[in-house]
Design a protein around this motif. Structure first.
Motif, PDB file in Angstrom:
ATOM      1  N   LEU A  53      56.632   2.090 -24.993  1.00  0.00           N
ATOM      2  CA  LEU A  53      56.284   3.505 -24.405  1.00  0.00           C
ATOM      3  C   LEU A  53      56.383   4.330 -25.391  1.00  0.00           C
ATOM      4  O   LEU A  53      57.308   4.383 -26.154  1.00  0.00           O
ATOM      5  CB  LEU A  53      57.154   3.814 -23.228  1.00  0.00           C
ATOM      6  CG  LEU A  53      56.326   3.476 -21.525  1.00  0.00           C
ATOM      7  CD1 LEU A  53      56.518   2.051 -21.340  1.00  0.00           C
ATOM      8  CD2 LEU A  53      57.337   4.339 -20.751  1.00  0.00           C
ATOM      9  N   HIS A  54      55.404   5.442 -25.399  1.00  0.00           N
ATOM     10  CA  HIS A  54      55.615   6.586 -26.060  1.00  0.00           C
ATOM     11  C   HIS A  54      55.381   7.748 -25.506  1.00  0.00           C
ATOM     12  O   HIS A  54      54.908   7.847 -24.558  1.00  0.00           O
ATOM     13  CB  HIS A  54      54.745   6.576 -27.425  1.00  0.00           C
ATOM     14  CG  HIS A  54      55.027   5.316 -28.423  1.00  0.00           C
ATOM     15  ND1 HIS A  54      55.893   5.303 -29.408  1.00  0.00           N
ATOM     16  CD2 HIS A  54      54.231   4.212 -28.243  1.00  0.00           C
ATOM     17  CE1 HIS A  54      55.967   4.251 -29.802  1.00  0.00           C
ATOM     18  NE2 HIS A  54      55.039   3.428 -29.612  1.00  0.00           N
ATOM     19  N   GLY A  55      55.807   9.071 -26.000  1.00  0.00           N
ATOM     20  CA  GLY A  55      55.551  10.414 -25.433  1.00  0.00           C
ATOM     21  C   GLY A  55      54.626  11.214 -26.310  1.00  0.00           C
ATOM     22  O   GLY A  55      54.975  11.393 -27.426  1.00  0.00           O
ATOM     23  N   VAL A  94      54.741  15.280 -31.319  1.00  0.00           N
ATOM     24  CA  VAL A  94      55.817  14.579 -31.390  1.00  0.00           C
ATOM     25  C   VAL A  94      56.083  13.277 -30.654  1.00  0.00           C
ATOM     26  O   VAL A  94      55.291  13.614 -29.494  1.00  0.00           O
ATOM     27  CB  VAL A  94      56.895  15.730 -30.951  1.00  0.00           C
ATOM     28  CG1 VAL A  94      58.280  15.095 -31.104  1.00  0.00           C
ATOM     29  CG2 VAL A  94      56.967  16.891 -32.109  1.00  0.00           C
ATOM     30  N   CYS A  95      56.523  12.534 -30.684  1.00  0.00           N
ATOM     31  CA  CYS A  95      56.808  11.370 -29.750  1.00  0.00           C
ATOM     32  C   CYS A  95      58.230  11.742 -28.771  1.00  0.00           C
ATOM     33  O   CYS A  95      59.030  12.010 -29.516  1.00  0.00           O
ATOM     34  CB  CYS A  95      57.363  10.045 -30.349  1.00  0.00           C
ATOM     35  SG  CYS A  95      57.544   8.795 -29.044  1.00  0.00           S
ATOM     36  N   ASN A  96      57.944  11.892 -27.552  1.00  0.00           N
ATOM     37  CA  ASN A  96      59.045  12.413 -26.790  1.00  0.00           C
ATOM     38  C   ASN A  96      59.471  11.428 -25.916  1.00  0.00           C
ATOM     39  O   ASN A  96      60.231  11.892 -25.060  1.00  0.00           O
ATOM     40  CB  ASN A  96      59.033  13.768 -26.391  1.00  0.00           C
ATOM     41  CG  ASN A  96      58.089  13.807 -25.046  1.00  0.00           C
ATOM     42  OD1 ASN A  96      57.393  12.837 -24.853  1.00  0.00           O
ATOM     43  ND2 ASN A  96      57.948  15.084 -24.754  1.00  0.00           N
ATOM     44  N   GLU A  97      58.999  10.072 -26.015  1.00  0.00           N
ATOM     45  CA  GLU A  97      59.714   9.137 -25.152  1.00  0.00           C
ATOM     46  C   GLU A  97      60.389   8.266 -26.528  1.00  0.00           C
ATOM     47  O   GLU A  97      59.814   7.813 -27.371  1.00  0.00           O
ATOM     48  CB  GLU A  97      58.502   8.370 -24.454  1.00  0.00           C
ATOM     49  CG  GLU A  97      59.126   7.188 -23.568  1.00  0.00           C
ATOM     50  CD  GLU A  97      60.127   7.768 -22.569  1.00  0.00           C
ATOM     51  OE1 GLU A  97      61.333   7.319 -23.011  1.00  0.00           O
ATOM     52  OE2 GLU A  97      59.896   8.140 -21.507  1.00  0.00           O
ATOM     53  N   PHE A  98      61.702   7.862 -26.048  1.00  0.00           N
ATOM     54  CA  PHE A  98      62.338   6.957 -26.935  1.00  0.00           C
ATOM     55  C   PHE A  98      61.846   5.619 -27.193  1.00  0.00           C
ATOM     56  O   PHE A  98      61.464   5.022 -26.145  1.00  0.00           O
ATOM     57  CB  PHE A  98      63.797   6.832 -26.268  1.00  0.00           C
ATOM     58  CG  PHE A  98      64.637   6.019 -27.174  1.00  0.00           C
ATOM     59  CD1 PHE A  98      64.997   6.264 -28.495  1.00  0.00           C
ATOM     60  CD2 PHE A  98      64.769   4.598 -26.631  1.00  0.00           C
ATOM     61  CE1 PHE A  98      65.741   5.422 -29.103  1.00  0.00           C
ATOM     62  CE2 PHE A  98      65.772   3.726 -27.323  1.00  0.00           C
ATOM     63  CZ  PHE A  98      66.019   4.202 -28.771  1.00  0.00           C
ATOM     64  N   CYS A  99      61.518   5.579 -28.400  1.00  0.00           N
ATOM     65  CA  CYS A  99      60.864   4.237 -28.808  1.00  0.00           C
ATOM     66  C   CYS A  99      61.639   3.307 -29.718  1.00  0.00           C
ATOM     67  O   CYS A  99      60.843   2.946 -30.940  1.00  0.00           O
ATOM     68  CB  CYS A  99      59.309   4.578 -28.838  1.00  0.00           C
ATOM     69  SG  CYS A  99      59.284   5.668 -30.640  1.00  0.00           S
ATOM     70  N   GLY A 100      62.814   3.319 -29.950  1.00  0.00           N
ATOM     71  CA  GLY A 100      63.577   2.685 -30.909  1.00  0.00           C
ATOM     72  C   GLY A 100      64.052   3.370 -32.031  1.00  0.00           C
ATOM     73  O   GLY A 100      64.040   4.752 -32.047  1.00  0.00           O
ATOM     74  N   ASN A 139      61.203   9.980 -36.220  1.00  0.00           N
ATOM     75  CA  ASN A 139      60.084  10.058 -37.312  1.00  0.00           C
ATOM     76  C   ASN A 139      58.631   9.998 -36.913  1.00  0.00           C
ATOM     77  O   ASN A 139      57.964   9.960 -37.778  1.00  0.00           O
ATOM     78  CB  ASN A 139      60.473   9.022 -38.371  1.00  0.00           C
ATOM     79  CG  ASN A 139      61.704   9.332 -38.968  1.00  0.00           C
ATOM     80  OD1 ASN A 139      62.290  10.488 -39.069  1.00  0.00           O
ATOM     81  ND2 ASN A 139      62.540   8.187 -39.386  1.00  0.00           N
ATOM     82  N   MET A 140      58.326   9.763 -35.478  1.00  0.00           N
ATOM     83  CA  MET A 140      57.001   9.536 -35.091  1.00  0.00           C
ATOM     84  C   MET A 140      56.493  10.900 -34.872  1.00  0.00           C
ATOM     85  O   MET A 140      56.441  11.329 -33.757  1.00  0.00           O
ATOM     86  CB  MET A 140      57.156   8.469 -33.768  1.00  0.00           C
ATOM     87  CG  MET A 140      55.799   8.445 -33.322  1.00  0.00           C
ATOM     88  SD  MET A 140      55.807   7.121 -32.048  1.00  0.00           S
ATOM     89  CE  MET A 140      54.259   7.102 -31.411  1.00  0.00           C
ATOM     90  N   LEU A 141      55.732  11.319 -36.057  1.00  0.00           N
ATOM     91  CA  LEU A 141      55.074  12.453 -35.669  1.00  0.00           C
ATOM     92  C   LEU A 141      53.532  12.343 -36.315  1.00  0.00           C
ATOM     93  O   LEU A 141      53.429  11.860 -37.358  1.00  0.00           O
ATOM     94  CB  LEU A 141      56.012  13.368 -36.654  1.00  0.00           C
ATOM     95  CG  LEU A 141      55.761  14.801 -36.583  1.00  0.00           C
ATOM     96  CD1 LEU A 141      56.088  15.475 -35.448  1.00  0.00           C
ATOM     97  CD2 LEU A 141      56.743  15.647 -37.721  1.00  0.00           C
TER      98      LEU A 141
HETATM   99 CU   LIG Z   1      57.036   6.722 -30.078  1.00  0.00          CU
END
Ligand SMILES: [Cu+2]
Ligand code: HEM
Ligand SMILES: [Cu+2]
Lengths: 58, 565, 181
Positions: free
Chosen positions: C124-126, C159-165, C170-172
């Motif tokens: 999952l990602h946000g 921005v990724c706002n679901e915790f993904c590890g 850094n997921m931008l």
């Molecule tokens: Cu993510």
């Protein structure tokens, strides 16, 4: 322990009948039924059906 | 009688206290407080890491600490304490023996083993998946197994509670209907059964998936069922802490609910509709219809919110009526000014009511509005909201009642009374700060569960507005305050329970914890009708106006973002 | 008292305090207003989340995104050469979420509508568009399709706002919005 006609200890000593809402609120197992059945149908089952109906992309 | 139960008669309340119930309450409460201490410490580390100027933990430990924090406080602290509340509200308040004490101990053992297993899994580092553990991210199997074992224990404890209700009724240990506080506990237990059932339905397959027996789990399906547990468990907290509010008001001030009918109907609205709000967590997920979202997120046209708004009036109303009956009738707020603010049970309860209502309740409804969720989902607004409900609301209420449980059940004097006087204010202020500032940062878009809001190591660049950094600094300071308040609580409780002076006759006379009940006047119905409650009316009006204004301000914000269809 | 059984056996028949009746009525009506506000916004509001979604295999979604990139790439950016893609106004824009990047960079025209397709390749990602502050959950195996109309020009971050590890923070990603020529 014999249940009185108006529902065991829920019946009052004068033998007067209690209002139905009070009988409901005095019965934890009826409440348990409501509290499990309502969300199970409206939230869980309906929700799972929604997800199951998502179509496949072509 | 199968279990020849031993009783003592409480010299302060006149209640018959079942020996088994008493030690089980003690055991559950003590373990609860231990988990609060552990989880609170992780909370401090998390908050200090999110304070950009401090940034104390490295990324991997931050995510580990955040997972441990969520599990230890939200699940273990609260649920252990709730089990203690259930036993208190059934066996003690009904003058009954506890049903099946052996099962109650078995439940306790399962919960403890499960909680420890989950903690070990998290601390080993292979299960930093957050307590929500969304699939397909995978934790170690014993993480899920720990949660399952814990849940089974909690379910057994709920049935011990229901069993005790049955016994008390059969043995006629009370006359008529159960007390309102026990009714609130019934509400909590009913919701707990649905919660735990949802948990079993989702965690058992997830465990099997983690050991490779089931090949695939659907991520949306998981979220739907998981939140049937995750959100409903918050609704157990609401029911339990509302029951605790009524209990404290009754014990300290002799307050009587304005109307049994209204308060119980409000709990019935909880039983039927509160759990639907689990949909709050799926408002921006793909493929689910807006009908399902709107209906469920609004608890069927806000009927459960209606329940909370009713309690929000009847708790202060009951206090005001009790105080006026005692002769504090001047002006609108004399009754409030001259309330026992130095009694931590009372002050903690009042702060809990106010912060739960104003901060937690209003923000929760806004956050749970289908379209408004678009501008808040997964931002820090979410933890901001639930620290107002579950920390300022539930945790503070549970701390407050602990100040009554220690003298009444543990039969120990409260140690460090001077510190106890201040503890609820300090913890309350800190909790208010963390809620408020996280909501502020969330409004500015800052992501929750995020190690680095400066994005220093990201390939692309982005900066949140400077105000967001300020918010996170203030959040860190509030966290220090809350932690200090938390440490004071633990010191007082551990000190009193293990090293405190036993509460003897003299102590009971000198320092009564049960307030002057006002005797017959209090227990007559109809007394209230003769009182006007101007103070409560004003408080409720202020609340309502804030609610309406804040609600529509957020629609204004929403109307300014990019159009979406 | 709240910790003792009600004194009046027939508590259900007790009369209500006037304040209670007034407050219950107001609170109920307010609930109806809030409920109808959501319904009303679906009819008259501009910001409603689409319910259009499909089950899709990650490879199939990636293939569609790659086809778009091949066709509409305008340049590359940075050391890692992330493609910048300018899909036609009114057309389909694909955005892949994967550990730990949003791919590709989209360049949209202000005031035009796009069908934005979102899906994840793994966990999952946000999707959190900043500073606009629009937040949407992105799942693997599901493709969500929504129509967006950027109303401001400039550089926006995803921005990724679901915790993904461990690389979550850094997921931008990036979306450019340019004025129409
Ligand atoms: Cu993510
Ligand atoms: C000393 C007191 C506390 C402090 C300083 C504190 C602070 C925080 C902070 C800063 C976060 C992280 C937000 C984020 O990065 O997403 C957080 C998360 C959380 N806190 Fe607390 N907290 C405290 C007490 C509590 C208590 C008592 C509870 C529950 C009863 C609680 C429940 C949670 C939960 C459930 C999360 C979310 C974890 C997740 O996102 O997986 N906290 N807390
Ligand atoms: Cu992420």
């Amino acid at each position: 322990m014999a249940e009185t006609p108006s529902g065991g200890p829920a019946g009052d000593p004068q033998g007067e009948r209690l209002p139905p809402m009070q009988l409901l609120l005095d019965n934890p197992f009826l409440l348990l039924f409501i509290g499990v059945a309502v969300p199970a149908v409206l939230y869980t089952i309906w929700g799972v059906m929604e997800v199951a109906q998502i179509p496949v992309a072509q | 009688m199968a279990n020849a139960a031993a009783f003592r008669v409480c010299p302060e309340t006149g209640l018959k206290v079942c020996h088994h119930a008493e030690i089980l309450i003690k055991a559950n409460a003590v373990v609860a407080v231990v988990f609060l201490a552990i989880g609170g410490l992780f909370g401090l580390l998390v908050a200090l890491t999110r304070w950009p100027a401090v940034h104390i933990l490295p990324a991997d430990l931050f995510y580990l600490a955040l997972t441990a924090h969520g599990a230890d406080v939200l699940l273990f602290w609260i649920i252990f304490f709730e089990i203690a509340v259930l036993y208190f509200a059934s066996a003690v308040l009904l003058n009954s023996r506890l049903a099946a004490p052996k099962w109650a101990w078995f439940a306790f053992a399962l919960m403890l083993v499960g909680a420890l297993m989950a903690n070990v899994a998290v601390l080993q580092g292979e299960s930093s998946v957050m307590f929500t553990s969304y699939v397909p991210m995978k934790a170690a199997p014993h993480f899920y197994l720990g949660l399952i074992v814990f849940a089974v224990g909690a379910l057994i404890a709920c049935f011990v509670f229901f069993g005790t209700l049955v016994i008390a009724r059969q043995e006629r240990t009370y006359e008529g209907s159960i007390p309102l506080v026990t009714f609130g506990a019934v509400t909590a237990a009913v919701i707990a059964v649905y919660t735990i059932a949802s948990g079993a339905i989702i965690l058992i397959p997830t465990f099997l998936w983690s050991v490779g027996i089931i090949p695939h789990l659907d991520s949306i399906m998981y979220k739907v069922v998981w939140w049937g547990m995750g959100h409903s468990s918050q609704q157990i907290n609401v029911s339990a802490h509302v029951a605790v509010w009524y209990a404290i008001a009754a014990m300290v001030l002799g307050a009587k609910p304005l109307s049994e009918k209204v308060s119980r109907t409000a709990f019935l609205l909880y039983i039927a509709f509160l759990q639907l709000a689990s949909a709050h967590h799926l408002l921006v997920d793909p493929g689910i219809s807006s009908s399902w979202k709107v209906f469920n997120t609004s608890y069927a046209i806000y009927l459960a919110v209606l329940g909370s708004m009713i309690h929000g009036m009847s708790v202060p109303g009951a206090i005001e009526a009790a105080q006026r009956r005692r002769g504090l009738t001047q002006g609108a707020f004399d009754w409030l000014r001259r309330a026992p603010w130095g009694n931590p049970a009372f002050s903690g309860m009042v702060l809990s009511v106010i912060m739960f209502g104003f901060l937690g309740g209003i923000s929760g409804v806004v956050l749970g509005t289908e379209q408004l969720n678009l501008i808040m989902h997964n931002t820090l607004y979410v933890p901001g909201h639930f620290h107002a409900t579950v920390v300022a609301g539930t945790t503070l209420a549970f701390m407050a009642i602990t100040y009554l449980v220690v003298p009444l059940i543990f039969r120990k004097e409260i140690m460090f009374p001077g510190m106890a006087r201040w503890q609820p204010y300090l913890f309350g202020l800190g909790a208010m700060g963390i809620s408020f500032f996280m909501m502020g940062a969330g409004t500015l878009g800052v992501s929750r569960r995020h190690w680095d809001m400066t994005f220093a190591d990201a390939v692309l660049k982005f900066e949140y507005p400077p105000a967001a950094f300020l918010m996170m600094g203030l959040n860190g300071i509030s966290a220090l305050l809350a932690t200090l308040g938390g440490i004071m609580f633990i010191v007082i409780v551990v000190g009193s329970v293990f090293f405190g002076k036993p509460r003897d006759e003299a102590a009971i006379k000198r320092n009564p914890v049960i307030g002057p009940s006002g005797g017959a006047a209090v227990s007559q119905y109809g007394g209230e009708a003769t009182f006007n409650l101007p103070g409560t009316t004003i408080l409720v009006a202020v609340f309502f106006v804030s609610f309406v204004l804040y609600y529509f301000i957020n629609w204004k914000y929403l109307s300014e973002v990019w159009p979406l269809r | 008292m709240a910790i003792t059984p009600p004194e009046n056996r027939l508590w259900w028949n007790e009369p209500l305090h006037r304040m209670e009746i007034v407050w219950i009525t107001i609170a109920f009506l307010w609930g109806v207003v809030m409920f109808l506000t959501m319904v009303y916004w679906h009819i008259a509001g501009q910001q409603n989340l689409s319910n259009e979604a499909y089950r899709v295999k990650p490879d199939a979604f990636a293939a569609k995104a790659e086809a778009m990139v091949a066709r509409y790439k305008v340049r590359e950016e940075g050391d890692s050469k992330i493609p910048v893609v300018r899909p036609p106004a009114g057309g389909d824009a694909y955005l892949i979420a994967r550990l730990w990047e949003w791919w590709p960079i989209l360049e949209l025209e202000k005031g035009q509508s796009y069908r934005l397709h979102l899906s994840s390749m793994d966990w999952l990602h946000g999707f959190s568009l900043q500073p606009t502050n629009i937040n949407i959950q992105v799942h693997p195996n599901y493709e969500m399709v929504l129509t967006v109309t950027p109303t401001q020009s400039g550089e926006f971050a995803v921005v990724c706002n679901e915790f993904c590890g461990i690389g979550h923070h850094n997921m931008l990603g990036r979306i450019y919005v340019v004025d129409r020529k």
